[in-house]
Scaffold this motif. Structure first.
Motif, short mmCIF file in Angstrom:
data_model
loop_
_atom_site.label_atom_id
_atom_site.label_comp_id
_atom_site.label_asym_id
_atom_site.label_seq_id
_atom_site.Cartn_x
_atom_site.Cartn_y
_atom_site.Cartn_z
N PRO A 134 0.91 -1.27 -0.07
CA PRO A 134 -0.13 0.06 0.03
C PRO A 134 0.88 1.34 -0.07
O PRO A 134 1.90 1.26 0.46
N GLY A 135 0.41 2.37 -0.46
CA GLY A 135 1.10 3.58 -0.42
C GLY A 135 1.88 3.95 -1.66
O GLY A 135 2.15 5.07 -1.80
N ALA A 184 5.66 5.00 2.27
CA ALA A 184 5.53 3.89 2.39
C ALA A 184 6.87 3.88 3.51
O ALA A 184 7.67 2.93 3.04
N PRO A 185 7.12 4.05 4.61
CA PRO A 185 8.19 4.12 5.28
C PRO A 185 8.68 2.86 5.75
O PRO A 185 9.89 2.75 6.20
N ASP A 186 7.71 1.79 5.97
CA ASP A 186 8.42 0.67 6.38
C ASP A 186 9.27 0.08 5.53
O ASP A 186 9.97 -1.12 5.93
N LEU A 187 9.31 0.55 4.15
CA LEU A 187 10.26 -0.03 3.42
C LEU A 187 11.91 0.36 3.79
O LEU A 187 12.77 -0.29 3.54
N GLY A 188 11.68 1.22 4.68
CA GLY A 188 13.14 1.80 5.36
C GLY A 188 13.71 0.68 6.36
O GLY A 188 14.85 0.85 6.82
N THR A 189 12.89 -0.21 6.76
CA THR A 189 13.51 -1.33 7.57
C THR A 189 14.32 -2.29 6.90
O THR A 189 15.16 -2.88 7.69
N TYR A 190 14.44 -2.19 5.62
CA TYR A 190 15.50 -3.08 4.81
C TYR A 190 16.58 -2.08 4.40
O TYR A 190 16.44 -1.11 3.74
N GLU A 234 3.88 -12.56 -0.23
CA GLU A 234 2.85 -11.42 -0.44
C GLU A 234 2.28 -10.74 0.98
O GLU A 234 2.13 -9.72 0.89
N ARG A 235 2.36 -11.67 2.24
CA ARG A 235 1.87 -11.00 3.40
C ARG A 235 3.03 -10.12 3.79
O ARG A 235 2.57 -8.91 4.33
N ARG A 236 4.39 -10.32 3.76
CA ARG A 236 5.25 -9.35 4.19
C ARG A 236 5.24 -7.93 3.26
O ARG A 236 5.40 -6.89 4.11
N LEU A 237 4.93 -7.93 1.93
CA LEU A 237 4.98 -6.81 1.43
C LEU A 237 3.49 -5.90 1.43
O LEU A 237 3.66 -4.89 1.30
N THR A 238 2.55 -6.76 1.52
CA THR A 238 1.30 -5.89 1.67
C THR A 238 1.26 -5.36 2.92
O THR A 238 0.17 -4.36 3.13
N GLN A 239 1.70 -5.76 3.85
CA GLN A 239 1.49 -5.17 5.22
C GLN A 239 2.70 -3.86 5.46
O GLN A 239 2.71 -3.39 6.69
#
Length: 241
Positions: A134-135, A184-190, A234-239
């Motif tokens: 999302p985002g 999508a700031p959660d992308l920054g966890t990687y 899929e779950r990891r990316l969509t969350q």
């Protein structure tokens, strides 16, 4: 090479030259964006002004680059927002660029590559193809479509002596990643990988003949999980939000 003026494209161009490519066509939408790229090696780098959404521009590129044996579809865009309420024009722009752009390029340059004795097509996709984050608007959907097109191209082009390779980078230190992180700031966890590292891994995979290339530690991890449990990826990316 489309999108050769920055990010992965520019790093790929530099790596190709470092590996003694005889000539490289560097394509981007604006001529001024290509000036520093061409200046690095004016004897071997040929600039091409190319908008991959324009059939006329692609036809002109075919005429300007008749000796191509490797096509790299790297150009792409991301328009941020949620599909449920973002401007539809922004979604359509992503689809035109990330899906129809590579399709037009392959259709135009496959006959050129075949005429030159065969070669390779490299489509820079994304691990985003495996889940709808999302985002980031229509970007994951566009990359999923490019992934499936890549599979179809691969079978169609075998008889013509052309191999087709899909590249699935994870987070890479590019302007596009910085833009995506704002939505999508959660992308920054990687932790991101440098474009130079990704470029080297792409060309190594191409030399090995890998159909799918996962060019960085995060993408290799995602690729291994995807191979055994696609729904987990899929779950990891969509969350991510």
């Amino acid at each position: 090479m489309t999108g050769a003026n920055r990010g992965i494209g520019r790093a790929l161009l530099a790596e190709c030259l470092a590996r003694d490519a005889a000539r490289a066509y560097a394509a981007a939408r604006r001529s001024e964006a290509l000036e520093p790229v061409t200046a690095a090696d004016p004897e071997r780098v040929v600039p091409l002004v190319l908008d991959v959404t324009s059939p006329q521009a692609i036809s002109a590129a075919v005429q300007a680059a008749p000796d191509v044996t490797v096509l790299v579809n790297n150009a792409g865009v991301v328009n941020l927002g949620h599909l449920i309420d973002m401007e539809l024009d922004a979604v359509e722009n992503v689809i035109r660029t990330n899906v129809l752009g590579p399709l037009r390029m392959v259709r135009a340059f496959a006959p050129v590559t075949e005429h030159n004795g065969g070669g390779a097509i490299v489509n820079v996709i994304s691990i985003g193809a495996f889940g709808g984050t999302p985002g980031v608007g229509g970007y994951p959907a566009s990359k999923a479509a490019l992934n499936l097109m890549t599979q179809a191209f691969r079978e169609d082009l075998v008889p013509r002596g052309i191999t087709v390779h899909g590249v699935f980078p994870g987070p890479v230190e590019t302007d596009m990643l910085a833009q995506a992180l704002s939505s999508a700031p959660d992308l920054g966890t990687y932790p991101p990988t440098t474009p130079q590292e990704v470029a080297r891994a792409i060309l190594d995979g191409l030399e090995r003949g890998d159909p799918e290339i996962f060019p960085d530690p995060i993408s290799r991890e995602i690729g291994e999980i995807w191979a055994r449990d696609p729904k987990d990826v899929e779950r990891r990316l969509t969350q991510m939000r």
